[in-house]
Design a protein around this motif. Structure first.
Motif, PDB file in Angstrom:
ATOM      1  N   PHE A 182       7.342 -13.851   0.692  1.00 54.44           N
ATOM      2  CA  PHE A 182       6.544 -12.586   0.925  1.00 54.44           C
ATOM      3  C   PHE A 182       8.151 -10.958   1.635  1.00 54.44           C
ATOM      4  N   PHE A 183       8.071 -10.917   0.009  1.00 56.02           N
ATOM      5  CA  PHE A 183       9.080  -9.463   0.071  1.00 56.02           C
ATOM      6  C   PHE A 183       8.557  -8.334   0.699  1.00 56.02           C
ATOM      7  N   ASP A 184       9.663  -7.702   1.545  1.00 55.53           N
ATOM      8  CA  ASP A 184       9.981  -6.736   2.133  1.00 55.53           C
ATOM      9  C   ASP A 184      10.310  -5.212   1.473  1.00 55.53           C
ATOM     10  N   PHE A 185       9.587  -4.723   1.227  1.00 58.12           N
ATOM     11  CA  PHE A 185      10.622  -3.312   0.170  1.00 58.12           C
ATOM     12  C   PHE A 185      11.286  -2.281   1.144  1.00 58.12           C
ATOM     13  N   VAL A 186      12.573  -2.364   1.626  1.00 58.52           N
ATOM     14  CA  VAL A 186      13.223  -1.458   2.364  1.00 58.52           C
ATOM     15  C   VAL A 186      13.518   0.511   2.187  1.00 58.52           C
ATOM     16  N   LYS A 187      13.605   0.345   0.918  1.00 54.35           N
ATOM     17  CA  LYS A 187      14.287   1.087  -0.246  1.00 54.35           C
ATOM     18  C   LYS A 187      13.145   1.149  -1.651  1.00 54.35           C
ATOM     19  N   ASP A 188      13.618   2.233  -2.102  1.00 58.93           N
ATOM     20  CA  ASP A 188      12.713   2.130  -3.456  1.00 58.93           C
ATOM     21  C   ASP A 188      13.270   1.399  -4.930  1.00 58.93           C
ATOM     22  N   MET A 189      12.720   0.966  -5.149  1.00 58.66           N
ATOM     23  CA  MET A 189      13.174  -0.184  -6.430  1.00 58.66           C
ATOM     24  C   MET A 189      12.850  -0.355  -7.314  1.00 58.66           C
ATOM     25  N   VAL A 190      13.523  -0.199  -8.903  1.00 60.77           N
ATOM     26  CA  VAL A 190      13.527  -0.247 -10.170  1.00 60.77           C
ATOM     27  C   VAL A 190      13.480  -2.358 -10.770  1.00 60.77           C
ATOM     28  N   LEU A 191      13.079  -2.413 -10.888  1.00 57.95           N
ATOM     29  CA  LEU A 191      13.176  -4.362 -11.392  1.00 57.95           C
ATOM     30  C   LEU A 191      13.238  -3.665 -12.264  1.00 57.95           C
ATOM     31  N   PRO A 192      14.280  -4.301 -13.398  1.00 58.56           N
ATOM     32  CA  PRO A 192      13.947  -4.475 -14.735  1.00 58.56           C
ATOM     33  C   PRO A 192      13.375  -5.095 -15.346  1.00 58.56           C
ATOM     34  N   PRO A 193      12.828  -4.992 -16.522  1.00 59.42           N
ATOM     35  CA  PRO A 193      12.275  -6.086 -17.521  1.00 59.42           C
ATOM     36  C   PRO A 193      13.014  -7.420 -17.757  1.00 59.42           C
ATOM     37  N   HIS A 194      12.134  -7.937 -17.058  1.00 59.72           N
ATOM     38  CA  HIS A 194      12.577  -9.283 -17.198  1.00 59.72           C
ATOM     39  C   HIS A 194      11.419 -10.902 -17.799  1.00 59.72           C
ATOM     40  N   SER A 195      11.834 -11.635 -17.781  1.00 54.00           N
ATOM     41  CA  SER A 195      10.199 -13.003 -17.729  1.00 54.00           C
ATOM     42  C   SER A 195      10.853 -13.876 -17.067  1.00 54.00           C
ATOM     43  N   HIS A 196       9.962 -15.406 -16.723  1.00 52.88           N
ATOM     44  CA  HIS A 196      10.178 -16.473 -16.097  1.00 52.88           C
ATOM     45  C   HIS A 196       9.082 -16.856 -16.323  1.00 52.88           C
ATOM     46  N   LEU A 197       8.649 -18.318 -15.483  1.00 50.80           N
ATOM     47  CA  LEU A 197       7.804 -19.046 -15.755  1.00 50.80           C
ATOM     48  C   LEU A 197       6.549 -18.289 -15.078  1.00 50.80           C
ATOM     49  N   ALA A 198       5.627 -18.295 -14.672  1.00 45.59           N
ATOM     50  CA  ALA A 198       4.481 -18.158 -14.138  1.00 45.59           C
ATOM     51  C   ALA A 198       4.426 -17.166 -12.794  1.00 45.59           C
ATOM     52  N   GLN A 199       3.557 -15.922 -11.893  1.00 36.89           N
ATOM     53  CA  GLN A 199       4.055 -15.731 -11.441  1.00 36.89           C
ATOM     54  C   GLN A 199       2.559 -14.886 -10.600  1.00 36.89           C
ATOM     55  N   TRP A 200       2.207 -14.899  -9.362  1.00 32.88           N
ATOM     56  CA  TRP A 200       1.421 -14.909  -9.138  1.00 32.88           C
ATOM     57  C   TRP A 200       1.545 -13.965  -7.552  1.00 32.88           C
ATOM     58  N   GLY A 201       0.470 -12.536  -7.107  1.00 32.91           N
ATOM     59  CA  GLY A 201       0.774 -11.529  -6.558  1.00 32.91           C
ATOM     60  C   GLY A 201       0.013 -10.900  -5.973  1.00 32.91           C
ATOM     61  N   THR A 202      -0.438 -10.304  -4.525  1.00 35.32           N
ATOM     62  CA  THR A 202      -0.959  -9.369  -3.983  1.00 35.32           C
ATOM     63  C   THR A 202       0.285  -8.404  -3.240  1.00 35.32           C
ATOM     64  N   VAL A 203      -1.113  -7.130  -3.211  1.00 37.75           N
ATOM     65  CA  VAL A 203      -0.126  -5.881  -2.687  1.00 37.75           C
ATOM     66  C   VAL A 203      -0.533  -5.749  -1.269  1.00 37.75           C
ATOM     67  N   LEU A 204       0.536  -6.320  -0.312  1.00 39.52           N
ATOM     68  CA  LEU A 204       0.233  -6.221   0.904  1.00 39.52           C
ATOM     69  C   LEU A 204      -0.343  -4.767   1.661  1.00 39.52           C
ATOM     70  N   SER A 205       1.159  -3.957   1.452  1.00 40.93           N
ATOM     71  CA  SER A 205       0.893  -2.724   1.626  1.00 40.93           C
ATOM     72  C   SER A 205       1.850  -1.506   0.838  1.00 40.93           C
ATOM     73  N   GLY A 206       1.621  -0.401   0.657  1.00 37.33           N
ATOM     74  CA  GLY A 206       2.386   0.479   0.426  1.00 37.33           C
ATOM     75  C   GLY A 206       1.881   0.669  -1.794  1.00 37.33           C
ATOM     76  N   GLU A 207       3.398   0.778  -2.567  1.00 35.97           N
ATOM     77  CA  GLU A 207       2.540   0.775  -3.876  1.00 35.97           C
ATOM     78  C   GLU A 207       3.653   0.229  -5.038  1.00 35.97           C
ATOM     79  N   ILE A 208       2.654  -0.175  -5.713  1.00 35.90           N
ATOM     80  CA  ILE A 208       4.116  -0.246  -7.142  1.00 35.90           C
ATOM     81  C   ILE A 208       3.465  -0.213  -8.757  1.00 35.90           C
ATOM     82  N   GLU A 209       4.360   0.639  -9.195  1.00 31.99           N
ATOM     83  CA  GLU A 209       4.401   1.049 -10.795  1.00 31.99           C
ATOM     84  C   GLU A 209       4.316  -0.363 -11.183  1.00 31.99           C
TER      85      GLU A 209
END
Length: 111
Positions: free
Chosen positions: A36-63
């Motif tokens: 469970f991630f809780d983003f307190v401030k705006d954040m830029v996640l740089p390009p990267h890769s790894h094994l599979a990931q699945w997720g869902t947005v509970l609240s807020g907004e992600i580009e």
């Protein structure tokens, strides 16, 4: 929206971002890692890769940019990132997500 108290008691992870930007609460098994991630401030996640990931947005907004395709995602959006797919994101403060990683040791538990 606030995460329930019992979830906020889950162990934090040693992620490569400061705690005043993002907080993490994790459940780990031999088969994977649920965070469970809780983003307190705006954040830029740089390009990267790894094994599979699945997720869902509970609240807020992600580009999110996944394998070259960019989409805006809000509450209820689900993302499925295949193993090895390059991805990045611009995440707004107040966003909360649940991420499930194929790698049980994607991030170490703090402590």
């Amino acid at each position: 929206m606030q995460l329930p108290d019992f979830i906020r008691k889950f162990p934090a992870l040693d992620v490569p971002f400061p705690e005043d930007v993002v907080r993490s609460y994790a459940v780990r098994s031999d088969a994977g890692l649920v965070v469970f991630f809780d983003f307190v401030k705006d954040m830029v996640l740089p390009p990267h890769s790894h094994l599979a990931q699945w997720g869902t947005v509970l609240s807020g907004e992600i580009e999110f940019t996944i394998a070259g395709e960019t989409r805006m995602m809000g509450p209820g959006a689900i993302y499925d990132i295949p193993s090895g797919a390059e991805h990045s994101a611009i995440i707004k403060a107040g966003t909360k997500v649940i991420d499930v990683f194929e790698e049980p040791d994607r991030y170490p538990v703090k402590g």
